[in-house]
Design a protein around this motif. Structure first.
Motif, PDB file in Angstrom:
ATOM      1  N   HIS A 159       4.958   3.581  -6.577  1.00 36.54           N
ATOM      2  CA  HIS A 159       4.283   2.935  -5.445  1.00 36.54           C
ATOM      3  C   HIS A 159       4.453   3.832  -4.219  1.00 36.54           C
ATOM      4  N   TYR A 205       7.710   7.726  -2.611  1.00 35.43           N
ATOM      5  CA  TYR A 205       7.331   6.529  -3.347  1.00 35.43           C
ATOM      6  C   TYR A 205       8.556   5.709  -3.734  1.00 35.43           C
ATOM      7  N   SER A 210       1.039  -0.488  -6.659  1.00 35.59           N
ATOM      8  CA  SER A 210      -0.407  -0.609  -6.438  1.00 35.59           C
ATOM      9  C   SER A 210      -0.933   0.390  -5.417  1.00 35.59           C
ATOM     10  N   SER A 211      -0.067   1.230  -4.862  1.00 32.96           N
ATOM     11  CA  SER A 211      -0.480   2.169  -3.822  1.00 32.96           C
ATOM     12  C   SER A 211      -0.467   3.594  -4.366  1.00 32.96           C
ATOM     13  N   THR A 212      -1.614   4.249  -4.323  1.00 32.05           N
ATOM     14  CA  THR A 212      -1.727   5.613  -4.821  1.00 32.05           C
ATOM     15  C   THR A 212      -1.617   6.622  -3.665  1.00 32.05           C
ATOM     16  N   MET A 265      -4.728   6.467  -1.485  1.00 33.30           N
ATOM     17  CA  MET A 265      -4.752   5.312  -0.591  1.00 33.30           C
ATOM     18  C   MET A 265      -3.869   5.552   0.625  1.00 33.30           C
ATOM     19  N   VAL A 266      -2.703   6.140   0.409  1.00 31.44           N
ATOM     20  CA  VAL A 266      -1.803   6.441   1.525  1.00 31.44           C
ATOM     21  C   VAL A 266      -2.428   7.477   2.443  1.00 31.44           C
ATOM     22  N   LYS A 317      -5.090   5.853   4.553  1.00 31.33           N
ATOM     23  CA  LYS A 317      -4.490   4.963   5.541  1.00 31.33           C
ATOM     24  C   LYS A 317      -3.901   5.751   6.699  1.00 31.33           C
TER      25      LYS A 317
END
Length: 261
Positions: free
Chosen positions: A139, A150, A157-159, A162-163, A166
């Protein structure tokens, strides 16, 4: 009174030949094992595991070290955590340091005093950003200093992508942060000045341009051909009857009127 006899070894005995070598080995071993402080080990972990020009990346690595130290699952000292086998870069506690060393030691001091990177949170793992692994429990929480940080979760659920997206959205600096930075840069950091945006003027906002010809809208008369000033004509009487007539015959039988001077 009994005495114990002591047996002297002959000069060529193997034990006597090995003694100097053993002493030399012990002395050289001590020379290769300098004592490192917690700051030394922390700075080395930051230096060899992060981008050496990134204070944020170094602090993120330091946060991972402290998270491991306080978890109870790893050695109970900073040097023990950093020196654990196959956890950090090979030679992390022995290789020479170069450019970026001062920044690493400076960042190590503030981490040991309690400062942490907020984006890392409780993460205890990281790897080089951009790499992917076939595990479903990673994660991701931050990408800093060339590393992806991570946590190991069953509900990961966070790839990395995605990070990354964001963090790109968070690059916008609000007005409050900009004002705080100007008031207290030591606490909020310094920001580069933003250039003023170029505003397009509407047609009605354009500056008036000089007339193309030489005529003016003032009461002064100028020649279009030469641009020189012309004498201003005086106002003439509006009614022809108000003018004195010229003597008969002077105009060939036509009554002419003389313009008053």
């Amino acid at each position: 009174m009994s005495t114990r006899s002591r047996r002297l070894l002959p000069l060529g005995h193997p034990a006597l030949r090995a003694a100097p070598l053993l002493a030399l080995a012990l002395m050289s071993g001590c020379a290769r094992m300098p004592t490192l402080s917690a700051q030394d080990c922390m700075a080395r972990a930051m230096y060899f595991e992060s981008n050496r020009s990134s204070p944020e990346g170094m602090m993120a690595v330091g946060t991972v070290v402290m998270n491991r130290l306080k978890s109870g699952k790893y050695p109970n000292s900073v040097c023990g955590v950093v020196g654990q086998k196959k956890q950090f870069a090979p030679g992390v506690l022995s290789k020479p340091m170069g450019k970026g060393r001062d920044l690493a030691y400076k960042t190590a001091r503030v981490v040991l005093k309690g400062q942490r990177h907020p984006k890392v949170g409780k993460a205890m793992f990281f790897h080089t950003a951009g790499y992917s692994y076939p595990y479903n429990n990673m994660h991701y929480v931050a990408i800093l200093g060339g590393n992806a940080f991570y946590e190991k979760r069953r509900d990961a659920s966070s790839t990395q992508d995605m990070v990354r997206r964001k963090q790109a959205r968070l690059d916008y600096v609000p007005t409050q942060r900009r004002e705080a930075s100007a008031v207290d840069p030591a606490r909020y950091g310094t920001l580069e000045p933003m250039a003023e945006p170029v505003r397009r003027r509407e047609a009605w906002q354009q500056e008036p341009q000089p007339a193309a010809d030489l005529r003016s809208f003032s009461h002064e008369w100028t020649s279009v051909a030469t641009g020189q000033a012309l004498p201003t004509p005086e106002d003439a009487p509006m009614a022809p009857g108000a003018l004195p007539p010229i003597e008969p015959g002077a105009g060939g039988g036509v009554t002419l009127y003389q313009v008053q001077e």
